[in-house]
Design an enzyme around this catalytic site. Structure first.
Site, short mmCIF file in Angstrom:
data_model
loop_
_atom_site.label_atom_id
_atom_site.label_comp_id
_atom_site.label_asym_id
_atom_site.label_seq_id
_atom_site.Cartn_x
_atom_site.Cartn_y
_atom_site.Cartn_z
N ALA A 20 -39.78 26.71 9.28
CA ALA A 20 -40.10 26.52 7.85
C ALA A 20 -39.68 27.71 7.00
CB ALA A 20 -41.59 26.27 7.70
N GLY A 25 -36.96 22.74 6.25
CA GLY A 25 -38.34 23.07 6.62
C GLY A 25 -39.05 23.84 5.53
N TYR A 174 -25.36 19.40 20.54
CA TYR A 174 -26.23 19.08 19.39
C TYR A 174 -26.51 17.58 19.35
CZ TYR A 174 -27.87 18.84 14.53
OH TYR A 174 -28.61 18.61 13.39
N1 LIG Z 1 -28.53 20.35 7.47
C1 LIG Z 1 -28.11 19.17 7.88
O1 LIG Z 1 -27.10 18.63 7.40
C2 LIG Z 1 -28.87 18.43 8.94
C3 LIG Z 1 -28.45 17.14 9.29
C4 LIG Z 1 -29.15 16.44 10.27
C5 LIG Z 1 -30.27 17.02 10.86
N2 LIG Z 1 -30.64 18.29 10.52
C6 LIG Z 1 -31.81 18.86 11.19
O2 LIG Z 1 -32.71 19.35 10.22
C7 LIG Z 1 -33.57 20.34 10.82
C8 LIG Z 1 -33.69 21.54 9.89
O3 LIG Z 1 -32.40 22.15 9.82
P1 LIG Z 1 -31.81 22.81 8.51
O4 LIG Z 1 -30.63 22.01 8.12
O5 LIG Z 1 -32.87 23.08 7.52
O6 LIG Z 1 -31.24 24.17 9.14
P2 LIG Z 1 -31.57 25.72 8.90
O7 LIG Z 1 -31.54 26.03 7.46
O8 LIG Z 1 -30.65 26.44 9.82
O9 LIG Z 1 -33.07 25.83 9.44
C9 LIG Z 1 -33.33 25.74 10.80
C10 LIG Z 1 -34.68 26.33 11.10
O10 LIG Z 1 -34.87 26.26 12.54
C11 LIG Z 1 -35.29 27.55 12.97
N3 LIG Z 1 -34.97 27.84 14.37
C12 LIG Z 1 -33.75 27.90 14.96
N4 LIG Z 1 -33.88 28.30 16.23
C13 LIG Z 1 -35.21 28.50 16.46
C14 LIG Z 1 -35.97 28.93 17.56
N5 LIG Z 1 -35.40 29.29 18.73
N6 LIG Z 1 -37.32 29.01 17.43
C15 LIG Z 1 -37.92 28.69 16.27
N7 LIG Z 1 -37.25 28.30 15.18
C16 LIG Z 1 -35.90 28.20 15.27
C17 LIG Z 1 -34.57 28.51 12.06
O11 LIG Z 1 -35.19 29.79 12.13
P3 LIG Z 1 -34.32 31.16 11.96
O12 LIG Z 1 -34.08 31.30 10.49
O13 LIG Z 1 -35.20 32.20 12.56
O14 LIG Z 1 -33.06 30.97 12.74
C18 LIG Z 1 -34.77 27.82 10.73
O15 LIG Z 1 -36.06 28.08 10.25
C19 LIG Z 1 -32.93 20.66 12.17
O16 LIG Z 1 -33.65 20.01 13.20
C20 LIG Z 1 -31.53 20.08 12.07
O17 LIG Z 1 -30.99 19.73 13.31
C21 LIG Z 1 -29.98 19.01 9.57
#
Ligand SMILES: NC(=O)c1ccc[n+]([C@@H]2O[C@H](COP(=O)([O-])OP(=O)(O)OC[C@H]3O[C@@H](n4cnc5c(N)ncnc54)[C@H](OP(=O)(O)O)[C@@H]3O)[C@@H](O)[C@H]2O)c1
Length: 295
Positions: A20, A25, A174
């Site tokens: 988050a 998040g 992924y």
């Molecule tokens: N963006 C898209 O287009 C898209 C599309 C489909 C699905 N999603 C899904 O949406 C969800 C949120 O992603 P987002 O797009 O918001 O990406 P993001 O901005 O990269 O955020 C990802 C979050 O996951 C955390 N994280 C990564 N590795 C971790 C670990 N080992 N332990 C705990 N936390 C961890 C990151 O923390 P840190 O900052 O510490 O790394 C960050 O808070 C994900 O499940 C992603 O697969 C995203």
């Protein structure tokens, strides 16, 4: 005469959301807090989470957000996170399995392929450890942020899940991890039938976040070619599943705040059961001992 304070829709509800500190998040946590929920932000870094806590506290005027340390790539950290929450003796109405990464390579601390370990297995264990509390707090919901990227895999190689990332980009791994998210949410719903806890998996859209930060840089522009949603738009389906989606739609997969049909593989009950059984075994018996650093 003083006006009564309007009751917020999620007043008295408690939510725990992973990942988050940024992206989808961050917005999801903020919007839940704005609707009155007390939110626990389960994230890796206190420093990166602090601005979100400040933002939420500024918006709500209350201490309605707290940090819980969580590294999903380390099952001991997952256990410590669940224990820290359970020790507070609070109910849990909403668990949002949001954290995710793409393009990372290697193994988790317990010897699982990195993307699978973080996106699925860490969340599997976290959910298991919090399940009794969720049931005791029913009606409750578990929302898992999957992806339409699950369509990019034709199958799952179980052996590959205990080996370091094979593909150069990590995109194949992924896709497998997001297929696992869909199987997990559907199987969880079947196991929770009649408990008052409903589950939802979702695709948030293609969102302008940091999720592709680990993908080799020449590929990143290709992944971002299509019109990107803002994180605010990208959080809408998570919020819909957390707040508005009917409990009878438990176990289904959503996109754009509507039920969508995953691929035939994503709907395969036998595979979902097999993933569940393997995940149960894996969290009890990690693929490698801690301290064995061989990647
Ligand atoms: N963006 C898209 O287009 C898209 C599309 C489909 C699905 N999603 C899904 O949406 C969800 C949120 O992603 P987002 O797009 O918001 O990406 P993001 O901005 O990269 O955020 C990802 C979050 O996951 C955390 N994280 C990564 N590795 C971790 C670990 N080992 N332990 C705990 N936390 C961890 C990151 O923390 P840190 O900052 O510490 O790394 C960050 O808070 C994900 O499940 C992603 O697969 C995203």
């Amino acid at each position: 005469m003083p006006q009564p304070t309007p009751t917020l829709p999620l007043q008295g509800r408690i939510a725990l959301i992973t990942g988050a500190n940024t992206g989808i998040g961050r917005v999801t946590a903020r919007e839940l807090a704005r609707r009155g929920a007390h939110v626990f932000l389960a994230c890796r870094s206190a420093e990166r989470t602090r601005p979100v806590l400040d933002e939420i506290r500024g918006l709500t005027g209350q201490t309605s957000a707290e940090w819980l340390p969580l590294d999903l790539a380390d099952l001991d950290s997952v256990r410590a996170c669940a224990q820290a929450f359970l020790a507070r003796n609070l109910p849990l109405h909403l668990l949002i399995n949001n954290a995710g990464l793409a393009g990372a390579r290697g193994l988790t601390r317990d010897g699982f392929e990195m993307t699978f370990g973080v996106n699925h297995l860490g969340h599997f264990l976290l959910t298991q450890l919090l399940l009794d509390r969720l049931k005791a707090s029913a009606p409750a919901r578990i929302v898992t942020v999957a992806s339409r990227a699950h369509k990019r895999t034709a199958g799952i190689d179980w052996d590959a899940l205990t080996r370091p990332t094979q593909s150069l980009t990590g995109v194949q791994e992924y896709a497998v991890s997001k297929l696992a998210n869909i199987w997990f949410s559907a199987e969880l719903s079947r196991r929770l039938a009649g408990s008052g806890v409903s589950t939802y998996a979702l695709h948030p859209g293609v969102v302008d976040t940091e999720v592709w930060r680990a993908v080799p840089w020449p590929l990143r522009p290709l992944l971002k070619l299509r019109g990107l949603l803002t994180p605010e738009q990208g959080a809408r389906t998570s919020l819909h599943c957390a707040i508005d989606a009917p409990a009878q739609e438990s176990g289904l997969y959503y996109a754009d705040s509507h039920v969508e049909t995953p691929t035939a593989l994503g709907r395969d009950v036998g595979m979902a059961v097999e993933l569940w059984q393997r995940s149960e075994a894996w969290v009890q018996q990690p693929a490698r001992a801690k301290g064995d650093q061989a990647d």
